[in-house]
Design a protein around this motif. Sequence first.
Motif, PDB file in Angstrom:
ATOM      1  N   VAL A   1     -10.862   5.490  -4.141  1.00  0.00           N
ATOM      2  CA  VAL A   1     -10.016   5.133  -2.994  1.00  0.00           C
ATOM      3  C   VAL A   1      -8.783   4.371  -3.468  1.00  0.00           C
ATOM      4  CG1 VAL A   1      -9.890   3.763  -0.875  1.00  0.00           C
ATOM      5  CG2 VAL A   1     -11.949   5.098  -1.375  1.00  0.00           C
ATOM      6  N   TYR A   2      -8.990   3.367  -4.321  1.00  0.00           N
ATOM      7  CA  TYR A   2      -7.865   2.548  -4.781  1.00  0.00           C
ATOM      8  C   TYR A   2      -6.936   3.335  -5.698  1.00  0.00           C
ATOM      9  CZ  TYR A   2     -10.638  -1.188  -2.783  1.00  0.00           C
ATOM     10  OH  TYR A   2     -11.358  -1.979  -1.915  1.00  0.00           O
ATOM     11  N   ARG A   3      -7.479   4.270  -6.469  1.00  0.00           N
ATOM     12  CA  ARG A   3      -6.632   5.123  -7.315  1.00  0.00           C
ATOM     13  C   ARG A   3      -5.734   5.993  -6.452  1.00  0.00           C
ATOM     14  NH1 ARG A   3      -8.844   6.593 -12.400  1.00  0.00           N
ATOM     15  NH2 ARG A   3      -7.377   8.329 -12.431  1.00  0.00           N
ATOM     16  N   ARG A   4      -6.296   6.567  -5.397  1.00  0.00           N
ATOM     17  CA  ARG A   4      -5.481   7.400  -4.503  1.00  0.00           C
ATOM     18  C   ARG A   4      -4.394   6.573  -3.840  1.00  0.00           C
ATOM     19  NH1 ARG A   4     -10.472   9.938  -3.103  1.00  0.00           N
ATOM     20  NH2 ARG A   4     -10.651   8.680  -1.205  1.00  0.00           N
ATOM     21  N   GLU A   5      -4.743   5.361  -3.459  1.00  0.00           N
ATOM     22  CA  GLU A   5      -3.755   4.504  -2.802  1.00  0.00           C
ATOM     23  C   GLU A   5      -2.667   4.077  -3.778  1.00  0.00           C
ATOM     24  OE1 GLU A   5      -2.372   2.266   0.664  1.00  0.00           O
ATOM     25  OE2 GLU A   5      -3.199   4.223   0.115  1.00  0.00           O
ATOM     26  N   LEU A   6      -3.041   3.771  -5.012  1.00  0.00           N
ATOM     27  CA  LEU A   6      -2.041   3.458  -6.035  1.00  0.00           C
ATOM     28  C   LEU A   6      -1.083   4.622  -6.216  1.00  0.00           C
ATOM     29  CD1 LEU A   6      -2.585   1.779  -9.475  1.00  0.00           C
ATOM     30  CD2 LEU A   6      -1.508   4.018  -9.382  1.00  0.00           C
ATOM     31  N   GLU A   7      -1.637   5.827  -6.311  1.00  0.00           N
ATOM     32  CA  GLU A   7      -0.798   7.015  -6.496  1.00  0.00           C
ATOM     33  C   GLU A   7       0.134   7.214  -5.310  1.00  0.00           C
ATOM     34  OE1 GLU A   7       0.717  10.292  -8.531  1.00  0.00           O
ATOM     35  OE2 GLU A   7      -0.579   8.651  -9.201  1.00  0.00           O
ATOM     36  N   ARG A   8      -0.380   6.967  -4.114  1.00  0.00           N
ATOM     37  CA  ARG A   8       0.459   7.115  -2.916  1.00  0.00           C
ATOM     38  C   ARG A   8       1.623   6.125  -2.946  1.00  0.00           C
ATOM     39  NH1 ARG A   8       1.633   4.965   1.761  1.00  0.00           N
ATOM     40  NH2 ARG A   8       0.285   3.160   1.451  1.00  0.00           N
ATOM     41  N   LEU A   9       1.335   4.903  -3.339  1.00  0.00           N
ATOM     42  CA  LEU A   9       2.381   3.874  -3.352  1.00  0.00           C
ATOM     43  C   LEU A   9       3.454   4.178  -4.382  1.00  0.00           C
ATOM     44  CD1 LEU A   9       0.170   0.668  -2.989  1.00  0.00           C
ATOM     45  CD2 LEU A   9       1.704   1.624  -1.258  1.00  0.00           C
ATOM     46  N   VAL A  10       3.055   4.566  -5.588  1.00  0.00           N
ATOM     47  CA  VAL A  10       4.056   4.738  -6.650  1.00  0.00           C
ATOM     48  C   VAL A  10       4.838   6.034  -6.507  1.00  0.00           C
ATOM     49  CG1 VAL A  10       2.739   3.311  -8.258  1.00  0.00           C
ATOM     50  CG2 VAL A  10       2.447   5.803  -8.296  1.00  0.00           C
ATOM     51  N   THR A  11       4.387   6.949  -5.636  1.00  0.00           N
ATOM     52  CA  THR A  11       5.139   8.188  -5.424  1.00  0.00           C
ATOM     53  C   THR A  11       5.906   8.191  -4.103  1.00  0.00           C
ATOM     54  OG1 THR A  11       3.154   9.233  -4.481  1.00  0.00           O
ATOM     55  CG2 THR A  11       3.577   9.574  -6.836  1.00  0.00           C
ATOM     56  N   ASP A  12       5.815   7.122  -3.351  1.00  0.00           N
ATOM     57  CA  ASP A  12       6.518   7.016  -2.072  1.00  0.00           C
ATOM     58  C   ASP A  12       7.971   6.613  -2.331  1.00  0.00           C
ATOM     59  OD1 ASP A  12       7.643   6.111   0.357  1.00  0.00           O
ATOM     60  OD2 ASP A  12       5.661   5.624   1.156  1.00  0.00           O
ATOM     61  N   PRO A  13       8.954   7.436  -1.980  1.00  0.00           N
ATOM     62  CA  PRO A  13      10.353   7.101  -2.253  1.00  0.00           C
ATOM     63  C   PRO A  13      10.798   5.800  -1.599  1.00  0.00           C
ATOM     64  CG  PRO A  13      10.142   9.415  -1.629  1.00  0.00           C
ATOM     65  CD  PRO A  13       8.809   8.772  -1.362  1.00  0.00           C
ATOM     66  N   GLU A  14      10.294   5.507  -0.406  1.00  0.00           N
ATOM     67  CA  GLU A  14      10.687   4.270   0.271  1.00  0.00           C
ATOM     68  C   GLU A  14      10.175   3.049  -0.478  1.00  0.00           C
ATOM     69  OE1 GLU A  14       9.839   4.097   4.411  1.00  0.00           O
ATOM     70  OE2 GLU A  14      10.749   6.044   4.848  1.00  0.00           O
ATOM     71  N   ILE A  15       8.970   3.125  -0.986  1.00  0.00           N
ATOM     72  CA  ILE A  15       8.427   1.998  -1.738  1.00  0.00           C
ATOM     73  C   ILE A  15       9.133   1.863  -3.075  1.00  0.00           C
ATOM     74  CG2 ILE A  15       6.347   1.188  -2.942  1.00  0.00           C
ATOM     75  CD1 ILE A  15       4.757   2.115  -0.504  1.00  0.00           C
ATOM     76  N   ARG A  16       9.454   2.979  -3.705  1.00  0.00           N
ATOM     77  CA  ARG A  16      10.198   2.907  -4.965  1.00  0.00           C
ATOM     78  C   ARG A  16      11.545   2.214  -4.767  1.00  0.00           C
ATOM     79  NH1 ARG A  16      10.448   5.414  -9.980  1.00  0.00           N
ATOM     80  NH2 ARG A  16      12.532   5.366 -10.877  1.00  0.00           N
TER      81      ARG A  16
END
Length: 313
Positions: free
Chosen positions: A63-78
């Motif tokens: 779960v946390y790996r998927r969430e990490l991946e979502r965060l680091v690939t989100d253009p707005e968060i980047r």
Amino acid sequence: MVTTLTDLYPTRGTTEVSVPRQDPVLWGSPDAPGPIPAAALHSYERDGFLTVDQLIGDDEVAVYRRELERLVTDPEIRADERSIVEPRSKEIRSVFEVHKLSQVFAALVRDERVVGRARQILGSDVYVHQSRINVKPGFGAGGFYWHSDFETWHAEDGLPNMRTVSVSIALTENLDTNGGLMIMPGSHRTFLGCAGATPKDNYKQSLQMQDAGTPSDEALTSMADAHGIRLFTGRAGSATWFDCNCMHGSGDNITPYPRSNVFIVFNSVENTAVEPFAAPIRRPEFIGARDFTSPRCDEPLRDEPLPGPLTPG
């Protein structure tokens, strides 16, 4: 009448100084009930760290790996200032304040397996001083040079005392080759005040490459000779708790195998931040919190939506 707080740990002066620790390591009673056994607490007090072979299970890691991946690939968060990128590759290095960006990580900081250990070590209720995910992809991710977190948090965030504990929870396997955490056992008993003034907005440089607050080669050699160096390895889901004044760092990751972790800093509610002791201005709140509210496992999460699911799927 204004009360001036005594600075127990002078740093960022003209010369490097070494000061014996003025604070306890364990603020709570070693016999107090909690998730950490008494023998492990004594080991933490002696060495400055505590390892847990499996703090979270394999399903939770996913779960946390998927969430990490979502965060680091989100253009707005980047594009957000809370994301720090590698100077060379321009890949995301860290994302700060993840417990406010994601309901998944918001739930983690309230998990009693996590916050309960922090309360037991610090002997009080706690709040999150800092949270982040660290991403060390393979083939060239940079390391974190030797430092004491407390030196920075005291100098630049205004934490008065050493009543703060960090936990690094592995989301990928920590090998002895992919840039794992290194700590000098016992180094938490000596405060090393670094030489050199703190530049304004130092955090913009230090989060990519440490400069101000960096110990000298001579001091590091002396500490390593006295204490040795411990490298932490372990499966995904393992965790390392360590005292805020431990001398620690990590090397570059030039292997093909990523090393990612979630990093949470708990501070005692009886040690809340004041003005910085050795910096011209405070760092932003996403790095050094000024919200001293305790995370409670029995409270509902925030009403406003956060950009992430609370449960897997």
